[in-house]
Every structure is written in structure tokens, then in C-alpha cells.
Scaffold this motif. Sequence first.
Motif, short mmCIF file in Angstrom:
data_model
loop_
_atom_site.label_atom_id
_atom_site.label_comp_id
_atom_site.label_asym_id
_atom_site.label_seq_id
_atom_site.Cartn_x
_atom_site.Cartn_y
_atom_site.Cartn_z
N SER A 47 0.46 -1.67 -0.33
CA SER A 47 0.25 0.35 -0.06
C SER A 47 0.64 1.62 -0.44
O SER A 47 2.12 1.41 0.22
N PHE A 48 0.19 2.85 0.07
CA PHE A 48 0.53 3.82 0.47
C PHE A 48 1.24 4.10 1.77
O PHE A 48 2.03 3.94 2.68
N ILE A 49 0.19 3.67 2.35
CA ILE A 49 -0.08 3.82 3.68
C ILE A 49 -1.15 2.62 5.18
O ILE A 49 -1.86 2.55 3.75
N THR A 50 -0.77 1.33 5.76
CA THR A 50 -1.29 0.90 6.31
C THR A 50 -1.75 1.51 7.74
O THR A 50 -0.65 1.92 8.97
N ILE A 51 -2.84 1.63 8.37
CA ILE A 51 -3.28 1.77 9.35
C ILE A 51 -4.01 0.48 9.95
O ILE A 51 -5.05 -0.17 9.99
N LEU A 52 -3.18 0.26 11.50
CA LEU A 52 -3.93 -1.21 11.94
C LEU A 52 -4.08 -0.70 13.55
O LEU A 52 -3.63 0.00 13.88
N HIS A 53 -5.79 -1.85 13.53
CA HIS A 53 -6.29 -1.22 14.64
C HIS A 53 -6.94 -2.30 15.10
O HIS A 53 -6.81 -3.95 15.08
N GLN A 54 -6.51 -2.87 17.14
CA GLN A 54 -6.37 -4.47 17.52
C GLN A 54 -7.92 -4.20 17.99
O GLN A 54 -8.48 -2.95 18.91
N LYS A 55 -8.14 -5.08 18.20
CA LYS A 55 -9.91 -5.63 19.32
C LYS A 55 -9.37 -5.25 21.14
O LYS A 55 -9.82 -4.04 21.64
N GLU A 56 -8.20 -6.14 21.14
CA GLU A 56 -8.20 -6.39 22.90
C GLU A 56 -6.74 -5.60 22.55
O GLU A 56 -6.07 -6.06 21.58
N GLN A 57 -6.38 -5.28 24.04
CA GLN A 57 -4.63 -4.86 24.37
C GLN A 57 -4.24 -6.30 24.32
O GLN A 57 -4.61 -7.04 24.66
N GLY A 58 -2.48 -6.21 23.61
CA GLY A 58 -1.97 -7.21 24.38
C GLY A 58 -1.13 -7.54 22.67
O GLY A 58 -1.01 -6.39 22.13
N LYS A 59 -0.60 -8.29 22.58
CA LYS A 59 0.84 -8.74 21.73
C LYS A 59 0.70 -9.02 20.35
O LYS A 59 -1.25 -9.56 20.06
N GLY A 60 1.07 -9.69 19.71
CA GLY A 60 0.91 -10.13 18.23
C GLY A 60 1.21 -10.15 16.86
O GLY A 60 2.06 -10.29 16.28
N LEU A 61 1.26 -8.09 16.88
CA LEU A 61 1.78 -8.10 15.68
C LEU A 61 3.52 -7.44 16.06
O LEU A 61 3.97 -7.81 17.38
N GLU A 62 4.73 -8.28 15.45
CA GLU A 62 5.92 -7.30 15.58
C GLU A 62 6.37 -6.81 14.07
O GLU A 62 6.15 -7.43 13.25
N ILE A 63 7.32 -5.88 14.10
CA ILE A 63 8.49 -5.59 12.85
C ILE A 63 9.32 -5.09 13.42
O ILE A 63 9.90 -5.25 14.39
N LYS A 64 10.03 -5.19 12.25
CA LYS A 64 11.54 -6.00 12.31
C LYS A 64 11.77 -4.13 11.96
O LYS A 64 11.74 -3.58 11.73
N THR A 65 12.78 -4.47 13.34
CA THR A 65 13.40 -2.66 12.58
C THR A 65 14.93 -2.84 11.30
O THR A 65 15.11 -4.17 11.55
N LYS A 66 15.08 -1.71 11.56
CA LYS A 66 16.88 -1.73 10.52
C LYS A 66 17.90 -2.41 11.49
O LYS A 66 18.60 -3.13 10.66
N ASP A 67 18.14 -2.96 12.48
CA ASP A 67 18.46 -3.50 13.17
C ASP A 67 18.39 -5.25 13.11
O ASP A 67 19.04 -6.02 13.18
N GLN A 68 17.38 -5.53 12.13
CA GLN A 68 17.35 -6.50 12.05
C GLN A 68 16.21 -7.30 13.13
O GLN A 68 16.67 -9.00 13.76
#
Length: 309
Positions: free
Chosen positions: A186-207
Amino acid sequence: MASLPVINVSVKDLNSNSSSWAKTCDEVVRALEEYGCFIAVYDGVSSQLHDAIFAASQQVLDLPYEVKILNTSDGAGHGYFGQSPKNPGFERLTIEKATTKEGVEAFTKLMWPSGNDTFSETASTFVHAVAQLEEIVMKMVAKSYGVEQHYEPFLGSTDYILKFNKYESPKTDEPRLGLFPHTDKSFITILHQKEQGKGLEIKTKDQKWVEVDLSPSGFVFMAGDACTAWTNGRMEAPVHRVMMEGKKDRFSMVVSSYIRDLEIQAPQELVDEEHPMQYKPFEHYKYIDFHTYQNSRKLRNPLKHYCGV
Ligand SMILES: O=C(O)CCC(=O)C(=O)O
Ligand SMILES: [Fe+2]
């Protein structure tokens, strides 16, 4: 352990002439240049709307499989996804052209031939509120880079898709991959989650993988590949994945934007000797087709492969 920057972009707290607005612009640009994303705190989605969109999500995901597979895409590779041995426990439905009345109504009619006004009103209100968040933040980015006149034309040429995602809990003590690592096209993606908690993980520039512990009032604002190209590589779309753990299913809503009719090309203000042009101008939907039909998942960097200089 690193965590994503959290930035307040609530309309009630922002006055575009104030010094706090300028400070927020700086924070937004720094976060997007460093991580390709940040957590936005945003007041455009009330807690009632939050509850309503996740009730709508539950309602549509609970429909019979025979109905859900009617959600097909006109070529962009969206539509229903589920019951795949390659990606067990993951299910998704997609509304294309979700800021248009026709887009939402066509989807609603497929799922509920006799109509479901509550569903279409909720989906439409939610997607407009989230599109507004994209506009607020991208205007900050454009202003900071001095390229407002190049961003402005996108505003009338953006399509939005709305995705309803469900990840089943692994029901064992072993974590399970919920969604394979990828960058969004996409151009931009915006993500919203139902309940507090983890699941999504993002890789940083230092992997390194950063776990995103998202609250119900937070929105992950993320650059997609088209934004990488438009900013001449300054804001790189982050690789992200979903990891599932524990005994609770996870529900997320995703709004992604796509540019139609105009070419994606880095403004000349972002190109100089120090920052030579990295990507040739391209049409966003042709890039999506490339991704859909050429099995670009096997490529390490599909964007570079498609239009890298
Ligand atoms: O559900 C999530 O947190 C991630 C979804 C995602 O990456 C996507 O839909 O592209
Ligand atoms: Fe994604």
C-alpha cells in the motif's frame, strides 16, 4: 527491548499553528524514518465506534464459509482468505473502495442479500475516520519535507481497503506464526486491534523483532512500499508479521490506501546528490498486479525489483 514510538495526533490536541504541532511533525517524521511506523493515539474513533466495528467484524467472520468466499477481488488479490493449510488459523475478509458508498454496499449485499444497514454504516464511519488519520499524518510529513503541493493531488486519487482479520489462538504453549513476514504494498496502512495485547511484530533496521503491545485506543501507522518510493527511500515500509500465543483469538482491522490515476514518483525536493533517485516512476495498481500475479513473495525486495533505479 525496543518499543515503537507512541505519538498523540488527536485532533483536539493539535492546532496547526502551535509549537506543539511542529514538535509532533518532527516526532512523526523521525519515527517513520527510523521504524517505518509508529503508534498513533487518535481521538477520531470513539470507544463506541471501536466496539461497533469489532462487533461488525465478529458478525461477518461468523458467516458460513460458502457466503464468505463470495468476497472476491477485482484483481488486486484481496477478498476472502481462509482455511489455508499454508496459513492455518488465519482468516480475512476485505472491502475494496471502502470510502465509497458503492464499495461498502456491494460488499454488504454479498454477505447479507437482504441488507444490513448497521454493518455498512459502521464500516463506512470507521474507514472514513481512519482515512482522516492518514490525511492528518501525511500532511505533517508533506509539510516537514516541504512537498505539500506534491501530496495534495493524492487526496482525490486514493482508494482505501478495509480488512477484517481473525487469528485463532494456537491453543497450545507453542507460539505459532499468524501471518508471514511481509511489507505492505500500500501507500499507507493503519492497523487497529480489538483488545490490548501483543501479536503484531515489526522488524527494525538492525533486524530485531519488536513486539507491539497495542491498546484499544492505539493505531499502528505504517509506511507501505508506495510510501518508500514516494519519499525516495526515507520512510521504508517495515517488515512485519503476526505471532500468536496463548488461548485467545486475535481480531484486527486494517485500512490500506492505494493511489490511482497518478504516478508514484519522489518529489524533486527529495532528490539531490546526497539522495539520488532510488525508484523510477510507476503506477501503484500495476505494482499491485505485479505482486499478485508474479509471485513477488519469493523476492527479497519486490519494490527494488519492480522499479529500482
Ligand atoms: O493483523 C495485524 O496485526 C497485521 C495485518 C497485516 O499485516 C496486514 O493485513 O497486512
Ligand atoms: Fe501487513
